[in-house]
Design a protein around this motif. Structure first.
Motif, PDB file in Angstrom:
ATOM      1  N   VAL A 257       0.826  -1.213   0.000  1.00  0.00           N
ATOM      2  CA  VAL A 257       0.000   0.000   0.000  1.00  0.00           C
ATOM      3  C   VAL A 257       0.859   1.262   0.000  1.00  0.00           C
ATOM      4  O   VAL A 257       0.598   2.214  -0.747  1.00  0.00           O
ATOM      5  CB  VAL A 257      -0.938   0.019   1.229  1.00  0.00           C
ATOM      6  N   LEU A 258       1.893   1.273   0.837  1.00  0.00           N
ATOM      7  CA  LEU A 258       2.668   2.499   1.058  1.00  0.00           C
ATOM      8  C   LEU A 258       3.657   2.812  -0.057  1.00  0.00           C
ATOM      9  O   LEU A 258       3.912   3.978  -0.354  1.00  0.00           O
ATOM     10  CB  LEU A 258       3.420   2.394   2.391  1.00  0.00           C
ATOM     11  N   ARG A 261       2.348   5.050  -2.804  1.00  0.00           N
ATOM     12  CA  ARG A 261       2.074   6.412  -2.308  1.00  0.00           C
ATOM     13  C   ARG A 261       3.367   7.231  -2.277  1.00  0.00           C
ATOM     14  O   ARG A 261       3.367   8.419  -2.610  1.00  0.00           O
ATOM     15  CB  ARG A 261       1.474   6.338  -0.896  1.00  0.00           C
ATOM     16  N   MET A 262       4.455   6.607  -1.863  1.00  0.00           N
ATOM     17  CA  MET A 262       5.736   7.320  -1.809  1.00  0.00           C
ATOM     18  C   MET A 262       6.241   7.649  -3.225  1.00  0.00           C
ATOM     19  O   MET A 262       6.798   8.714  -3.472  1.00  0.00           O
ATOM     20  CB  MET A 262       6.788   6.474  -1.074  1.00  0.00           C
ATOM     21  N   SER A 264       4.353   8.239  -5.799  1.00  0.00           N
ATOM     22  CA  SER A 264       3.557   9.361  -6.320  1.00  0.00           C
ATOM     23  C   SER A 264       4.082  10.689  -5.795  1.00  0.00           C
ATOM     24  O   SER A 264       4.032  11.713  -6.487  1.00  0.00           O
ATOM     25  CB  SER A 264       2.078   9.187  -5.949  1.00  0.00           C
ATOM     26  N   LEU A 265       4.621  10.700  -4.571  1.00  0.00           N
ATOM     27  CA  LEU A 265       5.239  11.916  -4.036  1.00  0.00           C
ATOM     28  C   LEU A 265       6.475  12.299  -4.846  1.00  0.00           C
ATOM     29  O   LEU A 265       6.689  13.470  -5.170  1.00  0.00           O
ATOM     30  CB  LEU A 265       5.644  11.696  -2.567  1.00  0.00           C
ATOM     31  N   GLU A 268       5.419  13.801  -8.062  1.00  0.00           N
ATOM     32  CA  GLU A 268       4.899  15.155  -7.840  1.00  0.00           C
ATOM     33  C   GLU A 268       6.041  16.173  -7.788  1.00  0.00           C
ATOM     34  O   GLU A 268       5.942  17.275  -8.330  1.00  0.00           O
ATOM     35  CB  GLU A 268       4.100  15.191  -6.539  1.00  0.00           C
ATOM     36  N   GLY A 301       6.795   0.905  -7.046  1.00  0.00           N
ATOM     37  CA  GLY A 301       5.462   0.852  -6.440  1.00  0.00           C
ATOM     38  C   GLY A 301       4.422   0.202  -7.320  1.00  0.00           C
ATOM     39  O   GLY A 301       3.279  -0.003  -6.895  1.00  0.00           O
TER      40      GLY A 301
END
Length: 441
Positions: A257-258, A261-262, A264-265, A268, A301
């Motif tokens: 899951v995590l 998310r990292m 995508s940061l 960004e 990811g």
């Protein structure tokens, strides 16, 4: 000057990369505020990513050691992992020169139009430093070590240019590429395997991308549930009690899951810099394309990468058990397997079955190469005053076992100047073809 470079690099990727992102952003015309924020977000993303990788390593590492004890193995070479390999690489004068050499070479190749890669991920020049250190350990020739650094980096820039279109197609990252020593070699290794897989009746019909798996298995095809099941399996094989099995399952599920998310940061933070880089190039070199060279952490990811990598952890341990002649105990780089196979997954179009089968073949080769190269890695570690922690033989699977490392070691042993010159010339010819000849076509 070298001491300043060394101190800068010693601060680690979470400090080095944000500073470099900010500097490159300003040079490329990004507004200072935007460049500053982008650098911070990239740093935060790497902190988060390292935390997730540490979670994976601290969970699977002890389980792996328990499994080794249960199987009664006697493996004499300990896999200390990539952080130790990076420290060894940058721990010598030869190693610290990899960064200025890498920057200078990148500028020359960009100016000549022989690469589309603008290298931002300078921290990962440690891969070149690692290989050069092994060449030096064999030959004791400092000049040859420098030459090996140039040849290795030229090869990596070639791989970065080759893989950029596949990264865009599979991961959807425009103008991003991975001149990453751990990941890029897997791309070339996977190409002939995929050709073979396409010609195996039955096997070539298996649809096993994350979406197909989820449709077929329902909730059990969800990446989080896959992580849970793999964690349970590892815990049971390690002989954990019921509570510890559940904890390991939740931790591996958390990684599934995590990690995205990292990533995508990180994306960004990189997006404004990528846009500025393209604008910068188009203004000064109309019609030319530039790709930002980044850490392949951006890709790990992906559900296909994570699912395949978690399955490959127990498989790698099993391989260490059954492969005759293997002396390597997988440990530190078990959490780095996603980096090893992320571009293999791209070649296999996210097919988890192909990635696991191809990854198994690759990991078997890696174990053999690490076992064979371990004396050189240990020698390089001693030269860098690295603490062996009481181990007589050490290695790092994610670099010490890859095929480029094998090629450079063999080159160092047999006619080093001639063999490394061949690597350099072939890489330059490849760059010329990809960026000059192929572009015209």
């Amino acid at each position: 000057m070298l001491e300043l470079f060394q101190k800068f690099i010693d601060m680690g990727a979470i400090v080095v990369l944000p500073i470099l992102i900010f500097i490159f952003g300003i040079i490329l015309g990004t507004k200072p505020k935007k460049a500053f924020v982008s650098g911070i977000i990239v740093g935060v993303g790497f902190v988060g990513l390292n935390m997730v990788i540490d979670l994976l390593g601290s969970s699977l590492g002890p389980a792996a050691q328990k499994m080794v004890k249960i199987f009664g193995l006697n493996l004499t070479t300990i896999d200390v992992g990539w952080p130790a390999a990076a420290a060894i690489s940058y721990g010598t004068v030869l190693g610290s020169l990899a960064i200025p050499i890498g920057i200078g070479l990148n500028i020359i190749l960009l100016f000549l139009g022989l690469t589309k890669t603008l290298m931002v991920d300078m921290w990962n020049f440690w891969h070149a430093a690692f290989v050069a250190s092994l060449v030096y350990a064999i030959t004791k020739d400092f000049a040859l070590g420098i030459y090996a650094t140039v040849a290795y980096l030229t090869m990596i820039y070639l791989l970065a240019d080759i893989i950029a279109p596949r990264i865009k197609k599979f991961y959807g990252f425009s103008n991003i590429t991975f001149p990453h020593g751990t990941s890029a070699p897997g791309f070339l290794f996977a190409l002939p395997l995929n050709w073979i897989f396409e010609r195996i009746p039955g096997f070539n019909k298996i649809e096993a991308d994350p979406e197909s798996v989820q449709k077929r298995f329902g909730v059990f095809g969800e990446s989080t549930v896959v992580g849970l099941v793999i964690g349970f399996g590892m815990g049971i094989l390690a002989g954990y009690d019921f509570g510890a099995v559940l904890q390991l399952g939740i931790k591996t599920s958390a990684v599934m899951v995590l990690m995205p998310r990292m990533v995508s940061l990180l994306m960004e933070g990189l997006s404004p810099i990528s846009e500025s880089a393209n604008s910068f190039v188009q203004k000064r070199f109309p019609g030319r394309e530039v790709n930002i060279g980044m850490d392949s952490a951006l890709s790990v990811g992906h559900p296909a990468v994570l699912s395949s990598s978690l399955l490959l952890v127990p498989i790698t341990i099993l391989l260490a058990v059954i492969l005759p002649g293997n002396t390597t105990l997988p440990f530190g780089d078990l959490a780095t397997i996603p980096f090893v196979v992320c571009l293999m997954a791209a070649v296999f179009n996210g097919n988890i079955v192909r990635t696991v089968v191809g990854g198994t073949i690759y990991m078997a080769l890696i174990l053999y190469i690490t076992s064979w190269a371990a004396p050189l890695v240990t020698m390089a570690a001693k030269s860098a005053n690295f603490d062996l922690g009481g181990n007589k033989s050490i290695t790092a699977m994610a670099e010490g076992g890859l095929w480029p490392t094998l090629i450079f070691i063999l080159s160092g042993k047999y006619m080093p100047w001639i063999m490394i010159s061949i690597i350099l010339v072939v890489s330059l010819i490849g760059l010329y073809y990809v960026n000059k000849v192929k572009n015209k076509k």
